[in-house]
Write an enzyme that holds these catalytic residues in place. Sequence first.
Site, PDB file in Angstrom:
ATOM      1  N   TYR A 102     -17.307   4.142   3.874  1.00 27.80           N
ATOM      2  CA  TYR A 102     -18.298   3.073   3.951  1.00 27.80           C
ATOM      3  C   TYR A 102     -19.358   3.238   2.862  1.00 27.80           C
ATOM      4  CZ  TYR A 102     -22.207   0.271   5.638  1.00 27.80           C
ATOM      5  OH  TYR A 102     -23.244  -0.628   5.724  1.00 27.80           O
TER       6      TYR A 102
ATOM      7  N   ASP B   8      -9.563 -14.237   8.293  1.00 29.94           N
ATOM      8  CA  ASP B   8      -9.477 -12.779   8.274  1.00 29.94           C
ATOM      9  C   ASP B   8      -9.676 -12.328   6.836  1.00 29.94           C
ATOM     10  OD1 ASP B   8      -8.895 -10.120   8.380  1.00 29.94           O
ATOM     11  OD2 ASP B   8      -6.834 -10.350   9.111  1.00 29.94           O
TER      12      ASP B   8
END
Length: 264
Positions: A159, A67
Amino acid sequence: MALPSPKENTTALVTGSSSGIGADIARELASRGHGLTLVARREDRLKALADELSEAHHVRCEVLAADLTDADSRGALPAELEKRGLTVDVLVNNAGFTTMGAVHKGEREAELAMVRTNVEAVVDLCTLFVAGMVTRHRGAILNTASTAAFQPLPGQAVYGASKSFVLSYGRALGAELKGTGVTVTTLCPGPVETGFAAASGLSDEEASESLPKIMWVPAAEVARAAVDGLDAGRAHAANIVPKSWLLPMLAKQHPALKGSGSTK
């Protein structure tokens, strides 16, 4: 050539390699004889890809489920690779995701997880692996940014900003590493035909409506341009979309902003 010649004990570590551009970058590197360490959360997909590449190209493919939003998970990678007798000569920081929608409607945890993956993981993995490359005087780094790095991106504000960071960081890192035998390439593709938008809640139809179909590029084509740029030691690869008109087009047509009042 800037891409180090593969050796029995070297590996190309590719994050976000369970699908999309990352999987195709792994395929492209394997086709050139590079052993791979595939890193992502979806172990089943990584194992399937590792089997595919080992069989097709007879290269060593390792799988490390991790992760990348988690610092401890990232920090465990060097020791695990050392245990397997591998040295990272090629680092591909490709893992990333986006959220969609206006900032005032965003979910805190999702936005922070995106920053950890798109920004923090890039810095952390470079910090973990670049020093060894410099010591050995050989190495190549590929960081995946986007044409979103070159201008604000309404509807995907965090983003776009994260990709601006990746671009700036890569440029600075490349300047620092000049003359060391280690190169840095930043991949800046435009819209790519992957499951990226779908993972963010957009249908294929909504994604294609936001930008003309002619602008969408197959992931395999982007991956080939990325590895070609890496091999040539270029600072940038695959700048596909003209930035002069991308911002107004997205501000007007981005599906995540429909009905939000943000484009009036």
